[in-house]
Scaffold this motif. Sequence first.
Motif, PDB file in Angstrom:
ATOM      1  N   ASN A  69       2.310 -48.266   6.572  1.00 36.97           N
ATOM      2  CA  ASN A  69       1.943 -49.198   6.935  1.00 36.97           C
ATOM      3  C   ASN A  69       0.395 -49.129   6.673  1.00 36.97           C
ATOM      4  O   ASN A  69      -0.267 -50.212   7.110  1.00 36.97           O
ATOM      5  CB  ASN A  69       2.598 -48.846   8.153  1.00 36.97           C
ATOM      6  N   ASN A  70       0.165 -47.638   7.140  1.00 38.93           N
ATOM      7  CA  ASN A  70      -1.096 -46.863   6.830  1.00 38.93           C
ATOM      8  C   ASN A  70      -2.142 -47.215   5.777  1.00 38.93           C
ATOM      9  O   ASN A  70      -3.598 -46.266   5.659  1.00 38.93           O
ATOM     10  CB  ASN A  70      -1.553 -45.477   7.425  1.00 38.93           C
ATOM     11  N   SER A  71      -1.030 -47.788   4.524  1.00 39.20           N
ATOM     12  CA  SER A  71      -1.884 -47.732   3.318  1.00 39.20           C
ATOM     13  C   SER A  71      -2.340 -48.938   2.992  1.00 39.20           C
ATOM     14  O   SER A  71      -1.855 -50.530   3.433  1.00 39.20           O
ATOM     15  CB  SER A  71      -1.116 -47.349   2.368  1.00 39.20           C
ATOM     16  N   ASP A  72      -2.582 -48.777   1.979  1.00 36.91           N
ATOM     17  CA  ASP A  72      -4.171 -50.265   1.876  1.00 36.91           C
ATOM     18  C   ASP A  72      -3.141 -50.167  -0.276  1.00 36.91           C
ATOM     19  O   ASP A  72      -3.376 -51.243  -0.678  1.00 36.91           O
ATOM     20  CB  ASP A  72      -4.962 -49.797   0.516  1.00 36.91           C
ATOM     21  N   GLY A  73      -2.454 -49.154  -0.818  1.00 35.00           N
ATOM     22  CA  GLY A  73      -1.141 -50.138  -1.939  1.00 35.00           C
ATOM     23  C   GLY A  73       0.128 -48.293  -2.466  1.00 35.00           C
ATOM     24  O   GLY A  73      -0.039 -47.612  -1.821  1.00 35.00           O
ATOM     25  N   ILE A  74       0.760 -49.188  -2.771  1.00 38.17           N
ATOM     26  CA  ILE A  74       1.794 -48.618  -2.764  1.00 38.17           C
ATOM     27  C   ILE A  74       2.458 -48.078  -4.675  1.00 38.17           C
ATOM     28  O   ILE A  74       1.935 -49.534  -5.117  1.00 38.17           O
ATOM     29  CB  ILE A  74       3.277 -49.530  -2.467  1.00 38.17           C
ATOM     30  N   ILE A  75       2.084 -47.192  -5.115  1.00 39.56           N
ATOM     31  CA  ILE A  75       2.774 -46.546  -6.396  1.00 39.56           C
ATOM     32  C   ILE A  75       4.476 -46.280  -6.351  1.00 39.56           C
ATOM     33  O   ILE A  75       4.352 -45.595  -5.763  1.00 39.56           O
ATOM     34  CB  ILE A  75       2.098 -45.713  -7.274  1.00 39.56           C
ATOM     35  N   LEU A  76       4.931 -47.451  -6.515  1.00 37.63           N
ATOM     36  CA  LEU A  76       6.442 -47.003  -7.254  1.00 37.63           C
ATOM     37  C   LEU A  76       6.962 -46.437  -8.257  1.00 37.63           C
ATOM     38  O   LEU A  76       6.773 -46.897  -9.939  1.00 37.63           O
ATOM     39  CB  LEU A  76       7.238 -48.419  -6.648  1.00 37.63           C
ATOM     40  N   ALA A  77       7.434 -45.237  -8.481  1.00 36.23           N
ATOM     41  CA  ALA A  77       7.629 -44.238 -10.195  1.00 36.23           C
ATOM     42  C   ALA A  77       9.132 -44.577  -9.614  1.00 36.23           C
ATOM     43  O   ALA A  77       9.540 -43.332  -8.801  1.00 36.23           O
ATOM     44  CB  ALA A  77       6.828 -43.199  -9.968  1.00 36.23           C
ATOM     45  N   SER A  78       9.825 -44.546 -10.733  1.00 34.67           N
ATOM     46  CA  SER A  78      11.454 -44.539 -10.683  1.00 34.67           C
ATOM     47  C   SER A  78      11.892 -43.960 -12.314  1.00 34.67           C
ATOM     48  O   SER A  78      11.214 -44.734 -12.859  1.00 34.67           O
ATOM     49  CB  SER A  78      11.899 -46.292 -11.058  1.00 34.67           C
ATOM     50  N   PRO A  79      12.288 -43.305 -12.975  1.00 35.45           N
ATOM     51  CA  PRO A  79      13.290 -43.483 -13.843  1.00 35.45           C
ATOM     52  C   PRO A  79      14.488 -44.572 -14.252  1.00 35.45           C
ATOM     53  O   PRO A  79      14.492 -45.424 -13.395  1.00 35.45           O
ATOM     54  CB  PRO A  79      13.761 -41.939 -13.648  1.00 35.45           C
ATOM     55  N   GLU A  80      14.209 -44.546 -15.257  1.00 35.69           N
ATOM     56  CA  GLU A  80      15.499 -45.310 -15.947  1.00 35.69           C
ATOM     57  C   GLU A  80      16.711 -44.204 -16.029  1.00 35.69           C
ATOM     58  O   GLU A  80      17.155 -43.755 -16.698  1.00 35.69           O
ATOM     59  CB  GLU A  80      14.976 -45.862 -17.553  1.00 35.69           C
ATOM     60  N   TRP A  81      17.548 -45.381 -15.248  1.00 35.33           N
ATOM     61  CA  TRP A  81      19.382 -44.858 -14.905  1.00 35.33           C
ATOM     62  C   TRP A  81      20.273 -45.779 -15.991  1.00 35.33           C
ATOM     63  O   TRP A  81      20.579 -46.973 -14.967  1.00 35.33           O
ATOM     64  CB  TRP A  81      19.648 -43.961 -13.877  1.00 35.33           C
ATOM     65  N   ALA A  82      20.691 -45.668 -17.060  1.00 32.77           N
ATOM     66  CA  ALA A  82      21.112 -46.628 -17.597  1.00 32.77           C
ATOM     67  C   ALA A  82      20.743 -48.006 -17.078  1.00 32.77           C
ATOM     68  O   ALA A  82      21.916 -48.909 -17.061  1.00 32.77           O
ATOM     69  CB  ALA A  82      22.937 -46.974 -16.928  1.00 32.77           C
ATOM     70  N   GLY A  83      19.817 -48.076 -17.413  1.00 36.94           N
ATOM     71  CA  GLY A  83      18.535 -49.513 -17.489  1.00 36.94           C
ATOM     72  C   GLY A  83      18.357 -50.288 -16.240  1.00 36.94           C
ATOM     73  O   GLY A  83      17.941 -51.155 -15.736  1.00 36.94           O
TER      74      GLY A  83
END
Length: 186
Positions: A69-83
């Motif tokens: 809630n208190n953020s101005d932007g979000i970075i979502l970092a995910s590995p690829e697991w079987a696509g």
Amino acid sequence: MNVIIISASQRLNSQTLKVSKYLKLELENKNIGISLIDLAELNLPFIASEEAKIKENKQKILDFKGLLNNSDGIILASPEWAGSSTPILMNAIQLAGSSLAYKPGLIVTTSASRGGTYPVAEIRSFGYKNSKINFIPDHLIVRKVEEVLNPLATDQEITKTDKYIRDRADWTLDVFIEYIISSKAM
């Protein structure tokens, strides 16, 4: 400006966490306030868990949503697991709900080989549902992740591939910052 990076590998000390830490350092060098959430360490309950487990973790969920809630932007970092992206990322997005609404979002994926594209499509398609996060048109895919963005020894040369991904990450973060600035001006 306050940015949150969510590292969404289900493994502790993962390559995705390494990339997230690299991005955190780069944003700190640009004088951006940054927090890093490691979902493997946070261990949020799954949204379909029994009610008792959700209640037991209510404060953890509220704290998580409060950071978002208190953020101005979000970075979502995910590995690829079987696509696919990781189940804990999609779960975290559902738990976050409107805490992400209308904030600029940057998708970052990692792959041990030459993949990484499918999680971008999945997150962009399904991550928006219910959360209303505003994914920017650009994204970052870190391929052959074990070979790049590693801490450098003083006498170590950067490979051509590593230099390319470092430059690409820097450019992508600059674009992301501009989206945050524009969204705050509205």
